[in-house]
Design a protein around this motif. Structure first.
Motif, PDB file in Angstrom:
ATOM      1  N   ARG A   3      -2.864  -1.601 -13.723  1.00  0.00           N
ATOM      2  CA  ARG A   3      -3.258  -2.740 -12.389  1.00  0.00           C
ATOM      3  C   ARG A   3      -1.325  -2.312 -11.867  1.00  0.00           C
ATOM      4  NH1 ARG A   3      -5.808  -8.031 -11.653  1.00  0.00           N
ATOM      5  NH2 ARG A   3      -5.018  -7.977  -9.909  1.00  0.00           N
ATOM      6  N   LEU A   4      -1.448  -1.955 -10.922  1.00  0.00           N
ATOM      7  CA  LEU A   4       0.229  -2.109 -10.661  1.00  0.00           C
ATOM      8  C   LEU A   4       0.391  -2.956  -9.221  1.00  0.00           C
ATOM      9  CD1 LEU A   4      -0.427   0.546 -11.649  1.00  0.00           C
ATOM     10  CD2 LEU A   4       0.992   1.675  -9.905  1.00  0.00           C
ATOM     11  N   LEU A   5       1.321  -3.410  -8.904  1.00  0.00           N
ATOM     12  CA  LEU A   5       1.550  -4.394  -7.673  1.00  0.00           C
ATOM     13  C   LEU A   5       2.232  -3.679  -7.055  1.00  0.00           C
ATOM     14  CD1 LEU A   5       1.625  -6.830  -6.496  1.00  0.00           C
ATOM     15  CD2 LEU A   5       3.079  -8.196  -7.411  1.00  0.00           C
ATOM     16  N   ILE A   6       2.771  -3.224  -5.981  1.00  0.00           N
ATOM     17  CA  ILE A   6       3.885  -2.668  -4.954  1.00  0.00           C
ATOM     18  C   ILE A   6       3.506  -4.168  -4.209  1.00  0.00           C
ATOM     19  CG2 ILE A   6       2.787  -0.618  -2.957  1.00  0.00           C
ATOM     20  CD1 ILE A   6       0.804   0.222  -4.384  1.00  0.00           C
ATOM     21  N   VAL A   7       5.439  -3.745  -3.570  1.00  0.00           N
ATOM     22  CA  VAL A   7       5.890  -5.014  -3.066  1.00  0.00           C
ATOM     23  C   VAL A   7       6.735  -4.260  -1.957  1.00  0.00           C
ATOM     24  CG1 VAL A   7       7.039  -6.463  -3.145  1.00  0.00           C
ATOM     25  CG2 VAL A   7       6.337  -6.088  -5.143  1.00  0.00           C
ATOM     26  N   ASP A   8       6.149  -4.083  -0.503  1.00  0.00           N
ATOM     27  CA  ASP A   8       7.100  -3.714   0.462  1.00  0.00           C
ATOM     28  C   ASP A   8       6.935  -4.607   1.388  1.00  0.00           C
ATOM     29  OD1 ASP A   8       7.860  -1.562   2.005  1.00  0.00           O
ATOM     30  OD2 ASP A   8       7.852   0.091   0.434  1.00  0.00           O
ATOM     31  N   ASP A   9       7.761  -4.427   2.551  1.00  0.00           N
ATOM     32  CA  ASP A   9       7.491  -4.707   3.785  1.00  0.00           C
ATOM     33  C   ASP A   9       7.115  -4.114   4.967  1.00  0.00           C
ATOM     34  OD1 ASP A   9       9.763  -4.128   3.465  1.00  0.00           O
ATOM     35  OD2 ASP A   9      10.393  -4.869   5.470  1.00  0.00           O
ATOM     36  N   ARG A  14       2.651   0.704   1.599  1.00  0.00           N
ATOM     37  CA  ARG A  14       1.874   0.025   1.310  1.00  0.00           C
ATOM     38  C   ARG A  14       0.900   0.777   0.767  1.00  0.00           C
ATOM     39  NH1 ARG A  14       3.684  -4.931   2.928  1.00  0.00           N
ATOM     40  NH2 ARG A  14       1.060  -5.783   3.729  1.00  0.00           N
ATOM     41  N   LEU A  15      -0.058   0.386   2.222  1.00  0.00           N
ATOM     42  CA  LEU A  15      -1.183   0.943   2.581  1.00  0.00           C
ATOM     43  C   LEU A  15      -1.474   2.762   1.521  1.00  0.00           C
ATOM     44  CD1 LEU A  15      -2.515  -0.115   5.755  1.00  0.00           C
ATOM     45  CD2 LEU A  15      -3.221  -0.979   2.520  1.00  0.00           C
ATOM     46  N   VAL A  16      -0.526   3.827   2.120  1.00  0.00           N
ATOM     47  CA  VAL A  16      -0.195   4.942   1.673  1.00  0.00           C
ATOM     48  C   VAL A  16      -0.403   4.851   0.425  1.00  0.00           C
ATOM     49  CG1 VAL A  16       1.156   7.153   1.428  1.00  0.00           C
ATOM     50  CG2 VAL A  16       0.179   5.735   3.410  1.00  0.00           C
ATOM     51  N   LEU A  17       1.136   4.261  -0.093  1.00  0.00           N
ATOM     52  CA  LEU A  17       0.967   4.456  -1.726  1.00  0.00           C
ATOM     53  C   LEU A  17      -0.287   4.124  -2.748  1.00  0.00           C
ATOM     54  CD1 LEU A  17       3.079   4.817  -3.745  1.00  0.00           C
ATOM     55  CD2 LEU A  17       3.910   2.346  -3.698  1.00  0.00           C
ATOM     56  N   MET A  27      -5.331   0.855 -10.819  1.00  0.00           N
ATOM     57  CA  MET A  27      -6.140  -0.376  -9.737  1.00  0.00           C
ATOM     58  C   MET A  27      -4.813  -1.309  -8.908  1.00  0.00           C
ATOM     59  SD  MET A  27      -7.937  -3.588 -10.233  1.00  0.00           S
ATOM     60  CE  MET A  27      -7.248  -3.531 -11.943  1.00  0.00           C
ATOM     61  N   CYS A  28      -4.344  -1.326  -7.482  1.00  0.00           N
ATOM     62  CA  CYS A  28      -3.362  -2.126  -7.315  1.00  0.00           C
ATOM     63  C   CYS A  28      -3.747  -3.067  -6.378  1.00  0.00           C
ATOM     64  CB  CYS A  28      -2.940  -0.527  -6.012  1.00  0.00           C
ATOM     65  SG  CYS A  28      -2.384   1.076  -6.492  1.00  0.00           S
ATOM     66  N   ASP A  29      -3.092  -3.978  -6.515  1.00  0.00           N
ATOM     67  CA  ASP A  29      -3.025  -4.970  -5.792  1.00  0.00           C
ATOM     68  C   ASP A  29      -1.567  -5.037  -4.916  1.00  0.00           C
ATOM     69  OD1 ASP A  29      -4.850  -5.888  -6.354  1.00  0.00           O
ATOM     70  OD2 ASP A  29      -3.543  -7.434  -7.743  1.00  0.00           O
ATOM     71  N   GLU A  30      -1.304  -5.650  -3.515  1.00  0.00           N
ATOM     72  CA  GLU A  30      -0.213  -5.093  -3.073  1.00  0.00           C
ATOM     73  C   GLU A  30       0.605  -7.070  -2.697  1.00  0.00           C
ATOM     74  OE1 GLU A  30      -0.902  -4.540   1.688  1.00  0.00           O
ATOM     75  OE2 GLU A  30      -2.814  -3.611   0.319  1.00  0.00           O
ATOM     76  N   ALA A  31       2.050  -6.926  -1.896  1.00  0.00           N
ATOM     77  CA  ALA A  31       2.383  -7.656  -1.365  1.00  0.00           C
ATOM     78  C   ALA A  31       3.553  -7.634  -0.772  1.00  0.00           C
ATOM     79  CB  ALA A  31       3.911  -8.891  -2.915  1.00  0.00           C
ATOM     80  N   ASN A  32       3.880  -8.143   0.183  1.00  0.00           N
ATOM     81  CA  ASN A  32       5.183  -8.124   1.701  1.00  0.00           C
ATOM     82  C   ASN A  32       6.486  -8.264   1.346  1.00  0.00           C
ATOM     83  OD1 ASN A  32       4.328 -10.262   2.073  1.00  0.00           O
ATOM     84  ND2 ASN A  32       3.116 -10.416   4.198  1.00  0.00           N
ATOM     85  N   ASP A  33       6.319  -8.860   0.008  1.00  0.00           N
ATOM     86  CA  ASP A  33       7.498  -9.663   0.011  1.00  0.00           C
ATOM     87  C   ASP A  33       8.141  -9.788  -2.030  1.00  0.00           C
ATOM     88  OD1 ASP A  33       7.336 -12.411  -0.235  1.00  0.00           O
ATOM     89  OD2 ASP A  33       7.949 -12.562   2.269  1.00  0.00           O
TER      90      ASP A  33
END
Length: 130
Positions: A3-9, A14-17, A27-33
């Motif tokens: 499980r990874l957390l992708i952090v990018d504004d 984020r979606l491509v990655l 498995m990925c979650d994301e955060a915008n900052d």
């Protein structure tokens, strides 16, 4: 499944990655900052964080510092992606969380290799990948 957390504004990044990593069984979650990432890191369990360097509110370097200061996050591996090389300060190079640095635009195969290595190792030297 890791499980990874992708952090990018940048949402598109984020979606491509996320799509690319999910196609390689992550498995990925994301955060915008960094602030949103810090909240998620305290709430959920992750195997790795992939973070951009330059973001509003809390940037990638501040997130890495936050993680280093928090006992439960101190050893969580981090991959830093950046479009700006000055982002690589002396304090980052000595950080125990940081496993690799990739400059944008990054090579997908190299990034995947760094993610696979970092998500399977407890600690390693920082391999600077360009």
């Amino acid at each position: 499944m890791k499980r990874l957390l992708i952090v990018d504004d940048e949402q598109d990044h984020r979606l491509v990655l996320q799509d690319m990593l999910q196609s390689h069984d992550y498995m990925c979650d994301e955060a915008n900052d960094g602030i949103m990432a810090a909240e998620k890191l305290l709430r959920y369990s992750y195997d790795l964080v992939v973070t951009d360097c330059n973001m509003p509110r809390m940037d990638g370097l501040q997130l890495i510092d936050y993680m280093s200061d928090h006992p439960s996050l101190r050893t969580l591996p981090v991959i830093l992606v950046t479009g700006v090389m000055p982002c690589l300060s002396a304090r980052v190079r000595g950080n125990t969380n940081l496993r690799a640095v990739h400059t944008k635009p990054y090579d997908i195969k190299r990034l995947l290799a760094s993610i696979a290595k970092a998500s399977h190792e407890a600690a390693c030297e920082i391999p600077l990948a360009g």
